[in-house]
Design an enzyme around this catalytic site. Structure first.
Site, PDB file in Angstrom:
ATOM      1  N   HIS B  49     -57.114 -36.497 -91.417  1.00 28.56           N
ATOM      2  CA  HIS B  49     -56.600 -35.760 -90.415  1.00 28.56           C
ATOM      3  C   HIS B  49     -57.306 -35.786 -89.039  1.00 28.56           C
ATOM      4  CE1 HIS B  49     -54.476 -32.887 -92.815  1.00 28.56           C
ATOM      5  NE2 HIS B  49     -55.337 -33.275 -93.726  1.00 28.56           N
ATOM      6  N   LYS B 249     -51.942 -26.168 -94.754  1.00 25.55           N
ATOM      7  CA  LYS B 249     -51.051 -27.025 -93.777  1.00 25.55           C
ATOM      8  C   LYS B 249     -49.614 -27.017 -94.399  1.00 25.55           C
ATOM      9  CE  LYS B 249     -55.182 -29.043 -92.384  1.00 25.55           C
ATOM     10  NZ  LYS B 249     -56.287 -29.274 -93.406  1.00 25.55           N
ATOM     11  N   ARG B 310     -57.829 -27.826-104.576  1.00 27.40           N
ATOM     12  CA  ARG B 310     -58.767 -27.883-103.552  1.00 27.40           C
ATOM     13  C   ARG B 310     -60.159 -26.603-103.968  1.00 27.40           C
ATOM     14  NH1 ARG B 310     -53.705 -26.366-102.626  1.00 27.40           N
ATOM     15  NH2 ARG B 310     -52.345 -27.441-100.954  1.00 27.40           N
ATOM     16  N   ILE B 335     -65.602 -28.252-100.457  1.00 28.04           N
ATOM     17  CA  ILE B 335     -64.864 -29.274 -99.700  1.00 28.04           C
ATOM     18  C   ILE B 335     -63.346 -29.379 -99.978  1.00 28.04           C
ATOM     19  CG2 ILE B 335     -64.955 -31.891 -99.327  1.00 28.04           C
ATOM     20  CD1 ILE B 335     -67.656 -30.116 -98.444  1.00 28.04           C
ATOM     21  N   CYS B 401     -43.969 -53.957-111.480  1.00 25.10           N
ATOM     22  CA  CYS B 401     -43.522 -52.998-110.438  1.00 25.10           C
ATOM     23  C   CYS B 401     -44.416 -53.364-109.023  1.00 25.10           C
ATOM     24  CB  CYS B 401     -43.696 -51.674-110.809  1.00 25.10           C
ATOM     25  SG  CYS B 401     -42.344 -51.301-112.107  1.00 25.10           S
ATOM     26  N   CYS B 436     -42.006 -47.916-112.635  1.00 23.91           N
ATOM     27  CA  CYS B 436     -41.803 -47.639-114.231  1.00 23.91           C
ATOM     28  C   CYS B 436     -43.069 -46.828-114.790  1.00 23.91           C
ATOM     29  CB  CYS B 436     -41.497 -48.960-114.885  1.00 23.91           C
ATOM     30  SG  CYS B 436     -43.165 -49.880-115.570  1.00 23.91           S
ATOM     31  N   CYS B 441     -46.608 -52.309-118.453  1.00 21.25           N
ATOM     32  CA  CYS B 441     -47.825 -53.062-118.328  1.00 21.25           C
ATOM     33  C   CYS B 441     -48.816 -52.329-119.337  1.00 21.25           C
ATOM     34  CB  CYS B 441     -48.187 -53.024-116.970  1.00 21.25           C
ATOM     35  SG  CYS B 441     -48.504 -51.573-116.275  1.00 21.25           S
TER      36      CYS B 441
END
Lengths: 120, 479, 450
Positions: B49, B249, B310, B335, B401, B436, B441
């Site tokens: 931010h 926000k 959060r 935080i 991918c 995918c 993988c």
């Protein structure tokens, strides 16, 4: 008298078949839209059979597993006997399509054969 | 006895460890998960931010602006993806203009540089996919986006290289104040430290309250997100916010540093501090609200959704400092946003407090830079071929991918604090993070992990603990 | 930079059949680029039977079906490279590929056949809420783990989606010792073939719940259970219908997506309905000399149709190469080369006609009224073979309806069928003769009518 309900698999219609049986004999098939449904219904209630496909471990091969199948269809009721017979089976590479992995599996008279090649 | 024990290997714990590793001290990071970046740090908006949101004078405001300043240099030193893409806060009514102006004024007061209020035409020229309903917007060119995993892993790796000890799968159960320092009882034995840094995210209140009478209260606020395919990544170039509401926000729409489009988050207070389950309502809200600020979001291109928590402290500000009644116990608590943006500054501040307290002396062999995992895609053809000749694993694509090679995955496993799980590999290399979502993988990555770590396939996990990926062999339970 | 007449991207069933047919059409210089360690593509993990009834008139397993084509390709000395990833193809048909041995390398092709297949839709595409623990697999990933690697992904399984792979995996997991508790399907009809429902679910007493979806996933480390709920006509879960199933594994069989990243990178125009390229009667994309076939073009349910379609793509690519329309090379000899070629393909004539036919008006194929899409999307009569199969899918189940084909406003085909289902690909044959009778024809419309 016994009634069995099945779904016909011959086409996407998926007709709901009703099969009436007496003493193990089919007396009537209804719900079908075509003769194929009739034939399927009769076979399914008297002698249903399936091809079984599975896997078996391979030693010293370029792949760890080889896919296998019953060379012909076996009675539906024998599917799990067939699977049990395959448990713990390990084959040595190379293996080629058609190689017999187990002969006369679960007393069906049908062999289990490899369906892919696994080279060393 | 350690000089410093840091609880938590998220971005804050890692940032503090990184800063403290400049000094001659015996430092240990205790992390209850199997890897760094497993909590809030891995599931957030990944926004750096600009710094106009927080109340002027608050730690949030100060550290956000400072963190934003530090981020660019840090991203070069430690080699992680960061981009100053700029941000827009949209306003939809003339009547809301005072609020937008207030945001601008606050930004100026907080020290944010280069902001401008744009009218509708200017906004649409800048971002043609912003809704036609926009009235004006606050543009902040210093806003940025970062790879949160890259940031966290880079900080931790560098700290590790500089001698910080990391203990994973180690959960702190109890903390006792001793004559000198603290005793931390964990599920892996007892650790003693002269100083403790509490960077435990949503659990920071629990640890603080074990040693202090000045209680903290942290509530987990869950946010659901949807991530869209890279094909949608150019839908907007800047981060698009709307004027903030009470709980945060609002729903943002942003490109990620890797070229995906990210939308979210919601804000729901939850009891369970591990409650990172998305909900149908939350995801629906994300999709609807994102569509109110940006038009034609190709929602068919969502490739995954996730939720993060959060760590909201009741006082609504970061709490960074030595607990009043617990000398040597330094909190990095509460935080939440703008945590990612602030973390370099949080590290600086918390480490500064510890350094002063303990009179730490700088090392002369501190290694200030770190090279990230080489991405062969960034090389020219000749360089790439030299690399493949030297190490053919770089010629073997594992993740189709994201075009991640075996070489990168091996690097991710072998480097300091290397990956031990599928998610560990994913966060470091992006293998499995594409469209995918690891369908192709994962079996291949599992084989590489098993080979490189000398583990059985049965011990390979998605993310440590009991998250095993295969449970047996064919027919092993047939009887 | 090496040169090939035809480069085929993908060595699965589509790529193999295209290669074989291109060779049989007289092209010697063909290269298949395959990303896996063996040819055959996804068929190698499809160890169940039921393949090849149309092509070989016998029932084969996936690996056996693949092997038939691999043998043909090898007998015809078709060149292929394994473990080779194509990174990019330019609009100029320069292919960038990479493998361990050769590193990064470039190939100039005269024609390119796209045969990359498809991938599975992941959970995220459905926005299924809940946790993200281990134990959630797409059905194809589980299929690979079990069939190729011999590992069981779990013991107690719930399957979301009744696509064929999901149904097949219900039986496979059962036969390998797992308990499959239920298969849930969002739609009011199954996404799989009838025979798979009977032989993979009914045979083993596995319930199929139509109009149901997963509304929650429980378990923070490994799946502990999922909650299913019934959905209304708008596919929204109905409160109060939730049912909890304890399980350690959730398999997803919720659709396949053609893998067209390379195509898009080239500038190939896509059909949003199929997520595959828009192609003309020659299965050629908007880029001249770039063809597409198999699941990268549109998702098929039978591999036999993939092989047939791919063979057409191979023939057409061969004709394109022989026509010499590819500007860069052999500009002097193309028509002669085509005439001298051994194949009896009628396309030689077309190649000839083509030299002057740049401005020909294309006939547009329109899918409407229950028909979701058609392949191809356009027809150039000059390039059409005597008979053209137009393939399509319907949007929902229709009983006792007609498929109707309109040439502009005139209905020329009106064929009754007992049932049309989205799971089954349909086809209508158009003949060149039939179309040539309408010289002003601009638009052919396909629709389902009562």
């Amino acid at each position: 008298m016994e009634t069995r309900n099945l779904t016909c698999i011959n086409c996407p219609m998926g007709c709901a078949l009703t099969i009436e049986m007496e003493n193990g004999e089919v007396t009537s098939v209804s719900g079908n839209t075509c003769p194929r449904g009739d034939a399927y219904g009769r076979k399914e209630v008297t002698n249903p059979t399936r091809i079984v496909t599975s896997t078996v471990r391979v030693k010293d091969g370029e792949a760890d597993m080889v896919s296998v199948k019953t060379a012909q269809d076996i009675p539906k009721g024998k599917i799990f006997d067939c699977v049990r017979a395959l448990k713990g089976v390990e084959v040595q590479a190379p293996i080629h399509i058609g190689d017999v992995i187990i002969s006369n599996v679960a007393g069906t008279g049908v062999d289990i054969v490899a369906t892919r090649n696994v080279e060393r | 006895m350690y000089d410093v024990v840091i609880i938590g290997a998220g971005v804050c714990g890692a940032a503090v460890a990184h800063e403290l590793s400049r000094y001659q001290a015996k430092i240990c990071v205790l992390e209850k998960e199997e890897d760094v970046c497993c909590g809030t740090s891995k599931a957030n908006s990944a926004i750096v931010h600009a710094g106009y949101d927080a109340v002027t004078g608050s730690l949030k405001a100060k550290l956000n602006v400072r963190g934003n300043e530090l981020m660019e240099e840090l991203s070069k030193e430690l080699d992680f993806p960061f981009e100053r893409n700029g941000s827009l806060v949209l306003c939809f009514n003339e009547s809301d203009m005072p609020n937008l102006q207030a945001l601008y004024d606050r930004g100026v007061a907080n020290g944010v540089k280069g902001m401008k209020i744009l009218n509708k035409e200017e906004v649409l020229q800048m971002e043609p996919n912003v809704t036609e309903d926009v009235y004006a917007a606050l543009y902040a060119p210093t806003g940025g986006i970062v790879c949160p995993f890259g940031l966290n892993i880079a900080l931790a790796e560098n700290a590790c290289v500089n001698g910080v000890d990391f203990q994973f799968d180690t959960e702190v159960i109890q903390i006792r104040k001793m004559e000198e320092g603290y005793e931390l009882q964990t599920d892996k034995g007892v650790f003693c430290a002269k100083c403790v840094v509490n960077a435990a995210g949503v659990y920071a209140d629990k640890f603080h309250n074990m040693v202090s009478e000045k209680k903290l209260s942290i509530t987990a606020r869950r946010g659901d997100y949807c991530l869209l395919d890279k094909e949608a990544g150019n839908h907007v170039r800047r981060t698009i916010f709307t004027l903030p509401g009470k709980l945060g926000k609002g729903i943002l729409v942003t490109p990620t540093v890797h070229g995906n489009l990210l939308i979210g988050p919601t804000a729901v207070e939850v009891e369970d501090k591990e409650g990172v389950n998305t909900t149908a309502d939350g995801l629906a809200q994300v999709l609807t609200k994102a569509g109110m600020s940006v038009k034609n979001i190709p929602t068919r291109q969502v490739i995954t959704s996730f939720a993060g928590l959060r760590a909201h402290e009741a006082g609504d500000d970061f709490i960074i400092g030595e607990a009043e009644d617990a000398p040597g116990f330094v909190d990095c608590a509460g935080i939440e946003s703008p945590g990612i943006a602030s973390c370099p500054a949080i590290g600086e501040m918390a480490a500064g407090i510890v350094k002063e307290k303990m009179g730490l002396i700088a090392k002369d062999d501190f290694i200030a830079t770190r090279k990230g995992i080489l991405n062969p895609g960034t090389l020219c053809m000749e360089e790439r071929n030299d690399l493949i000749k030297e190490n053919p694993a770089y010629g073997n694509i594992i993740c189709r991918c994201e075009m991640v090679t075996e070489g990168e995955i091996i690097d991710a496993i072998r480097r300091p604090l290397g990956a031990k799980s599928l998610d560990g590999v994913k966060r470091r290399t992006r293998a499995g993070m594409g469209r995918c979502q690891s369908g192709f993988c994962s079996p291949r990555t599992m084989e590489i992990l098993a080979r490189e770590c000398g583990m059985s396939m049965f011990d390979i996990t998605k993310s440590g603990g009991n998250s095993k990926l295969v449970v047996g062999t064919n027919k092993d339970t047939v009887s | 930079m090496k040169n090939y007449d035809i480069v085929i991207i993908g060595g699965g069933p589509a790529g193999l059949a295209a290669a074989v047919s291109a060779r049989q059409s007289g092209i010697d210089s063909i290269l298949i680029l395959e990303r896996d360690k063996e040819l055959g593509g996804i068929l190698n993990q499809c160890i169940h039977n039921g393949f090849g009834l149309h092509t070989f008139k016998e029932e084969l397993t996936g690996p056996e079906y693949a092997q038939r084509f691999i043998v043909q390709a090898k007998e015809l000395d078709i060149e292929y490279r394994l473990n080779t990833m194509v990174l990019e193809v330019g609009a100029d048909k320069v292919v960038t590929a990479m493998n361990r041995e050769d590193g990064l390398f470039l190939i100039q092709a005269k024609a390119v056949i796209l045969a990359m297949g498809c991938r599975e839709r992941p959970r995220g595409a459905l926005n299924i809420p809940g946790y993200r623990p281990a134990g959630i697999y797409s059905a194809g990933t589980a299929q690979r783990l079990v069939n190729m690697d011999g590992y069981m992904p779990g013991r107690e399984v719930v399957i979301l989606g009744s696509g064929d792979i999901g149904l097949i995996m219900a039986r496979r997991m059962t036969l390998e010792g797992a308990k499959v508790k239920v298969v849930a399907e969002l739609m009011p009809y199954s996404g799989g073939l009838k025979r798979n429902i009977v032989q993979c679910l009914d045979d083993y007493g596995i319930p199929l719940k139509l109009s149901h979806t997963v509304v929650d996933i429980k378990g923070k480390e490994r799946v502990e259970g999922v909650t299913l709920a019934q959905v209304d006509e708008k596919n929204k879960p109905i409160p109060g219908t939730e049912e909890y199933y304890a399980c350690d594994t959730l398999l997803l069989s919720v659709g396949l997506i053609p893998e067209n990243e390379i195509s898009r990178g080239m500038g190939v125009v896509m059909n949003p309905v199929t997520s595959g390229p828009r192609v003309n009667e020659s299965l050629e994309t908007n880029l001249e000399g770039v063809f597409a076939c198999g699941n990268v073009l549109h998702v098929h349910d039978l591999v036999d149709f993939v092989s047939e379609e791919a063979a057409a793509a191979g023939r057409n690519a061969a004709a394109y190469v022989k026509s010499g329309k590819d500007g860069a090379s052999d500009a002097k000899t193309p028509v002669v080369a085509a005439k001298n070629a051994v194949d009896k393909d009628t396309r030689e004539e077309m190649a000839q006609q083509d030299t002057g036919a740049g401005s020909e008006q294309e006939i547009e194929l329109v899918a409407t009224g229950g028909v979701r899409y058609t392949v191809p999307c356009t027809i150039r009569t000059s390039h059409m073979e005597d008979e053209l199969k137009v393939r399509f899918r319907v949007g929902s189940v229709y009983q006792n309806c007609f498929v109707s084909v309109y040439f502009d406003d005139e209905r020329v085909i009106h064929r009754k069928k007992m049932v049309f289902a989205p799971a089954e690909m349909e086809e209508v044959k158009l003949t060149k003769e039939q179309i040539l009778r309408y010289p002003e024809l601009r638009r052919i419309t396909f629709r389902i009518e009562e």
